[in-house]
Design a protein around this motif. Structure first.
Motif, PDB file in Angstrom:
ATOM      1  N   VAL A  31       0.850  -1.189   0.000  1.00 15.95           N
ATOM      2  CA  VAL A  31       0.000   0.000   0.000  1.00 15.95           C
ATOM      3  C   VAL A  31       0.885   1.239   0.000  1.00 15.95           C
ATOM      4  O   VAL A  31       1.861   1.318   0.754  1.00 15.95           O
ATOM      5  CB  VAL A  31      -0.926   0.033   1.237  1.00 15.95           C
ATOM      6  CG1 VAL A  31      -1.827   1.269   1.205  1.00 15.95           C
ATOM      7  CG2 VAL A  31      -1.760  -1.237   1.320  1.00 15.95           C
ATOM      8  N   LEU A  32       0.561   2.187  -0.847  1.00 15.74           N
ATOM      9  CA  LEU A  32       1.279   3.451  -0.894  1.00 15.74           C
ATOM     10  C   LEU A  32       0.269   4.587  -0.854  1.00 15.74           C
ATOM     11  O   LEU A  32      -0.600   4.678  -1.727  1.00 15.74           O
ATOM     12  CB  LEU A  32       2.122   3.548  -2.166  1.00 15.74           C
ATOM     13  CG  LEU A  32       3.089   4.743  -2.253  1.00 15.74           C
ATOM     14  CD1 LEU A  32       4.234   4.568  -1.257  1.00 15.74           C
ATOM     15  CD2 LEU A  32       3.645   4.883  -3.669  1.00 15.74           C
ATOM     16  N   ILE A  33       0.357   5.438   0.161  1.00 16.32           N
ATOM     17  CA  ILE A  33      -0.489   6.628   0.230  1.00 16.32           C
ATOM     18  C   ILE A  33       0.276   7.765  -0.435  1.00 16.32           C
ATOM     19  O   ILE A  33       1.444   8.019  -0.124  1.00 16.32           O
ATOM     20  CB  ILE A  33      -0.837   6.993   1.689  1.00 16.32           C
ATOM     21  CG1 ILE A  33      -1.628   5.861   2.357  1.00 16.32           C
ATOM     22  CG2 ILE A  33      -1.676   8.273   1.733  1.00 16.32           C
ATOM     23  CD1 ILE A  33      -0.799   4.933   3.179  1.00 16.32           C
ATOM     24  N   VAL A  34      -0.373   8.424  -1.357  1.00 17.44           N
ATOM     25  CA  VAL A  34       0.247   9.508  -2.119  1.00 17.44           C
ATOM     26  C   VAL A  34      -0.577  10.774  -1.927  1.00 17.44           C
ATOM     27  O   VAL A  34      -1.800  10.761  -2.055  1.00 17.44           O
ATOM     28  CB  VAL A  34       0.323   9.153  -3.622  1.00 17.44           C
ATOM     29  CG1 VAL A  34       1.011  10.268  -4.397  1.00 17.44           C
ATOM     30  CG2 VAL A  34       1.053   7.831  -3.829  1.00 17.44           C
ATOM     31  N   SER A  35       0.093  11.875  -1.644  1.00 16.87           N
ATOM     32  CA  SER A  35      -0.600  13.148  -1.480  1.00 16.87           C
ATOM     33  C   SER A  35      -0.862  13.803  -2.834  1.00 16.87           C
ATOM     34  O   SER A  35       0.052  13.943  -3.646  1.00 16.87           O
ATOM     35  CB  SER A  35       0.219  14.090  -0.604  1.00 16.87           C
ATOM     36  OG  SER A  35      -0.350  15.394  -0.613  1.00 16.87           O
ATOM     37  N   ASP A  36      -2.105  14.194  -3.054  1.00 13.37           N
ATOM     38  CA  ASP A  36      -2.465  14.966  -4.246  1.00 13.37           C
ATOM     39  C   ASP A  36      -2.368  16.456  -3.967  1.00 13.37           C
ATOM     40  O   ASP A  36      -2.755  17.273  -4.787  1.00 13.37           O
ATOM     41  CB  ASP A  36      -3.886  14.593  -4.683  1.00 13.37           C
ATOM     42  CG  ASP A  36      -4.291  15.229  -6.008  1.00 13.37           C
ATOM     43  OD1 ASP A  36      -3.487  15.145  -6.961  1.00 13.37           O
ATOM     44  OD2 ASP A  36      -5.382  15.825  -6.082  1.00 13.37           O
ATOM     45  N   GLY A  37      -1.859  16.814  -2.784  1.00 13.24           N
ATOM     46  CA  GLY A  37      -1.756  18.217  -2.409  1.00 13.24           C
ATOM     47  C   GLY A  37      -2.816  18.600  -1.404  1.00 13.24           C
ATOM     48  O   GLY A  37      -3.385  17.748  -0.700  1.00 13.24           O
ATOM     49  N   VAL A  38      -3.098  19.879  -1.320  1.00 13.39           N
ATOM     50  CA  VAL A  38      -4.094  20.400  -0.386  1.00 13.39           C
ATOM     51  C   VAL A  38      -4.949  21.436  -1.096  1.00 13.39           C
ATOM     52  O   VAL A  38      -4.537  22.030  -2.095  1.00 13.39           O
ATOM     53  CB  VAL A  38      -3.441  21.035   0.860  1.00 13.39           C
ATOM     54  CG1 VAL A  38      -2.676  20.004   1.663  1.00 13.39           C
ATOM     55  CG2 VAL A  38      -2.527  22.200   0.462  1.00 13.39           C
ATOM     56  N   LEU A  39      -6.146  21.636  -0.553  1.00 13.91           N
ATOM     57  CA  LEU A  39      -6.994  22.699  -1.081  1.00 13.91           C
ATOM     58  C   LEU A  39      -7.612  23.468   0.080  1.00 13.91           C
ATOM     59  O   LEU A  39      -8.044  22.887   1.068  1.00 13.91           O
ATOM     60  CB  LEU A  39      -8.076  22.140  -2.000  1.00 13.91           C
ATOM     61  CG  LEU A  39      -9.018  21.054  -1.491  1.00 13.91           C
ATOM     62  CD1 LEU A  39     -10.321  21.678  -0.997  1.00 13.91           C
ATOM     63  CD2 LEU A  39      -9.334  20.054  -2.581  1.00 13.91           C
ATOM     64  N   PRO A  40      -7.621  24.799   0.008  1.00 15.75           N
ATOM     65  CA  PRO A  40      -8.169  25.617   1.095  1.00 15.75           C
ATOM     66  C   PRO A  40      -9.689  25.707   0.987  1.00 15.75           C
ATOM     67  O   PRO A  40     -10.236  25.978  -0.089  1.00 15.75           O
ATOM     68  CB  PRO A  40      -7.521  26.985   0.863  1.00 15.75           C
ATOM     69  CG  PRO A  40      -7.281  27.023  -0.614  1.00 15.75           C
ATOM     70  CD  PRO A  40      -7.019  25.611  -1.056  1.00 15.75           C
ATOM     71  N   LEU A  41     -10.361  25.461   2.091  1.00 16.40           N
ATOM     72  CA  LEU A  41     -11.816  25.540   2.131  1.00 16.40           C
ATOM     73  C   LEU A  41     -12.260  26.228   3.416  1.00 16.40           C
ATOM     74  O   LEU A  41     -11.560  26.192   4.432  1.00 16.40           O
ATOM     75  CB  LEU A  41     -12.434  24.133   2.065  1.00 16.40           C
ATOM     76  CG  LEU A  41     -12.338  23.408   0.714  1.00 16.40           C
ATOM     77  CD1 LEU A  41     -12.808  21.975   0.856  1.00 16.40           C
ATOM     78  CD2 LEU A  41     -13.155  24.132  -0.347  1.00 16.40           C
ATOM     79  N   PRO A  42     -13.442  26.835   3.407  1.00 14.51           N
ATOM     80  CA  PRO A  42     -13.937  27.495   4.622  1.00 14.51           C
ATOM     81  C   PRO A  42     -14.127  26.490   5.754  1.00 14.51           C
ATOM     82  O   PRO A  42     -14.577  25.360   5.533  1.00 14.51           O
ATOM     83  CB  PRO A  42     -15.287  28.073   4.177  1.00 14.51           C
ATOM     84  CG  PRO A  42     -15.229  28.134   2.693  1.00 14.51           C
ATOM     85  CD  PRO A  42     -14.361  26.989   2.267  1.00 14.51           C
ATOM     86  N   THR A  43     -13.802  26.896   6.978  1.00 12.02           N
ATOM     87  CA  THR A  43     -13.940  25.998   8.124  1.00 12.02           C
ATOM     88  C   THR A  43     -15.403  25.644   8.403  1.00 12.02           C
ATOM     89  O   THR A  43     -15.674  24.621   9.032  1.00 12.02           O
ATOM     90  CB  THR A  43     -13.323  26.625   9.376  1.00 12.02           C
ATOM     91  OG1 THR A  43     -13.855  27.944   9.562  1.00 12.02           O
ATOM     92  CG2 THR A  43     -11.811  26.719   9.239  1.00 12.02           C
ATOM     93  N   GLN A  44     -16.343  26.450   7.947  1.00 12.13           N
ATOM     94  CA  GLN A  44     -17.753  26.131   8.127  1.00 12.13           C
ATOM     95  C   GLN A  44     -18.111  24.796   7.472  1.00 12.13           C
ATOM     96  O   GLN A  44     -19.050  24.116   7.890  1.00 12.13           O
ATOM     97  CB  GLN A  44     -18.640  27.239   7.558  1.00 12.13           C
ATOM     98  CG  GLN A  44     -20.133  27.020   7.799  1.00 12.13           C
ATOM     99  CD  GLN A  44     -20.980  28.150   7.227  1.00 12.13           C
ATOM    100  OE1 GLN A  44     -20.446  29.158   6.767  1.00 12.13           O
ATOM    101  NE2 GLN A  44     -22.292  27.987   7.258  1.00 12.13           N
ATOM    102  N   MET A  45     -17.329  24.418   6.458  1.00 15.72           N
ATOM    103  CA  MET A  45     -17.580  23.162   5.767  1.00 15.72           C
ATOM    104  C   MET A  45     -17.430  21.957   6.687  1.00 15.72           C
ATOM    105  O   MET A  45     -17.951  20.880   6.418  1.00 15.72           O
ATOM    106  CB  MET A  45     -16.607  23.009   4.596  1.00 15.72           C
ATOM    107  CG  MET A  45     -16.680  24.109   3.566  1.00 15.72           C
ATOM    108  SD  MET A  45     -18.119  23.942   2.517  1.00 15.72           S
ATOM    109  CE  MET A  45     -17.746  22.420   1.690  1.00 15.72           C
ATOM    110  N   LEU A  46     -16.694  22.122   7.782  1.00  9.72           N
ATOM    111  CA  LEU A  46     -16.468  21.013   8.702  1.00  9.72           C
ATOM    112  C   LEU A  46     -17.727  20.610   9.461  1.00  9.72           C
ATOM    113  O   LEU A  46     -17.814  19.488   9.960  1.00  9.72           O
ATOM    114  CB  LEU A  46     -15.378  21.382   9.719  1.00  9.72           C
ATOM    115  CG  LEU A  46     -13.951  21.418   9.180  1.00  9.72           C
ATOM    116  CD1 LEU A  46     -13.023  22.000  10.222  1.00  9.72           C
ATOM    117  CD2 LEU A  46     -13.507  20.024   8.783  1.00  9.72           C
TER     118      LEU A  46
END
Length: 305
Positions: A31-46
């Motif tokens: 198994v290999l976990i690969v990061s596709d990066g990050v994306l900024p989103l509003p904290t309200q989405m949580l």
């Protein structure tokens, strides 16, 4: 394909501090976990159904900003027997949403020495654009095998023929982008799709199961070999979901059902001692789940390096 070279230290590229991949062994399954990066989103989405003051307190306790923060994007490569399986495909190109740090999967697979032509199967947890977009990057389809199989729940493919966004709480622009990306993906890869109903064994020890909730066809992938277990939970899990599994995420098309699915999967993970990996947990997103009173607790692994 060999994942062996991912365990050997290599010189990072100048624009990255460390190689964005992490290897785990589940019995005989690589198994290999690969990061596709990050994306900024509003904290309200949580948790758009949460009391704003309670949400603000949780963010403060986690040393996170109150307005927006970076959501991880994790993809998994699995080798079982003679099959090499890509689970989800990342965001791909920025769909006019100003997400320049996401969509890194293709170059990071190349950096890990993984040939796209070696991938025999793709499993999609669902068809949101941050899970299928990597397959739409220019030149990618031509590098894939002509007999590539893309496994996705039949309910998911059906949903995107006329998607319902009436219960989501997404930032402006996202619904249109999600519709357009899913439509384009279905058109370009229709001949490669292998639809399943509730559950399907993709390879020895690799089983994809529909959960619903986040989307009608949302699925998780369970790996089992030699007594070891790992679940890739897609978008069923978010960082806040351990302490507050009843909080609704803004991208959930059926948030009430998504919360029920989340609790059920968290209980399963705690009972079976399985590893958990999820799309939007901080990279590398490998850990265990423990029961903590009426809620749950996330226990990340100690990095093995």
């Amino acid at each position: 394909m060999s994942l062996d070279n991912t365990l050997t230290p290599t010189r990072p590229k100048p624009d990255e501090l460390v190689p964005s991949r992490y290897a785990v062994q589940i019995g005989e399954i690589d198994v290999l976990i690969v990061s596709d990066g990050v994306l900024p989103l509003p904290t309200q989405m949580l948790g758009h159904n949460a009391d704003p003051s309670v949400r603000a307190a949780w963010l403060k306790d986690m040393f996170l900003p109150q307005d927006a923060f970076d959501w991880a994007l994790n993809v998994v490569v699995v080798r079982s027997g003679k099959q090499t399986i890509l689970i989800d495909a990342g965001l791909g190109l920025d769909p006019d949403l100003n997400l320049p740090r996401a969509g890194q999967l293709i170059k990071r697979l190349e950096a890990a020495g993984i040939d796209l032509g070696a991938v025999t199967d793709v499993v999609l947890t669902h068809m949101h654009m941050d899970h299928v977009g990597g397959l739409l990057v220019d030149g990618v389809k031509e590098r894939l095998r002509p007999d590539l199989k893309i496994h996705v729940a039949e309910a998911e493919a059906k949903f995107w023929e006329a998607p319902d966004f009436s219960h989501v709480a997404m930032p402006p622009g996202f619904p249109d982008a999600l519709r357009a990306t899913a439509k384009r993906f279905a058109a370009e890869y229709r001949d490669h799709l292998r639809l399943f109903g509730e559950e399907h064994e993709v390879a020895p020890g690799v089983v994809v199961s529909r959960t619903g909730g986040h989307t009608p066809g949302h699925s998780v992938v369970r790996l089992a070999s030699g007594g070891d277990r790992l679940m890739f939970a897609g978008d069923a899990m978010f960082a806040v979901g351990f302490e507050h599994p009843d909080w609704f995420n803004g991208f959930e098309h059926d948030p009430e059902e998504a919360a029920r699915v989340r609790v059920r999967l968290l209980k399963e993970l705690a009972e079976t001692n399985s590893f958990l990996v999820a799309t939007h947990l901080p990279f590398p997103s490998v850990g265990h789940v423990a029961v903590d009173g009426d809620a749950f607790r996330w226990v990340p692994v100690f990095w093995d390096y």
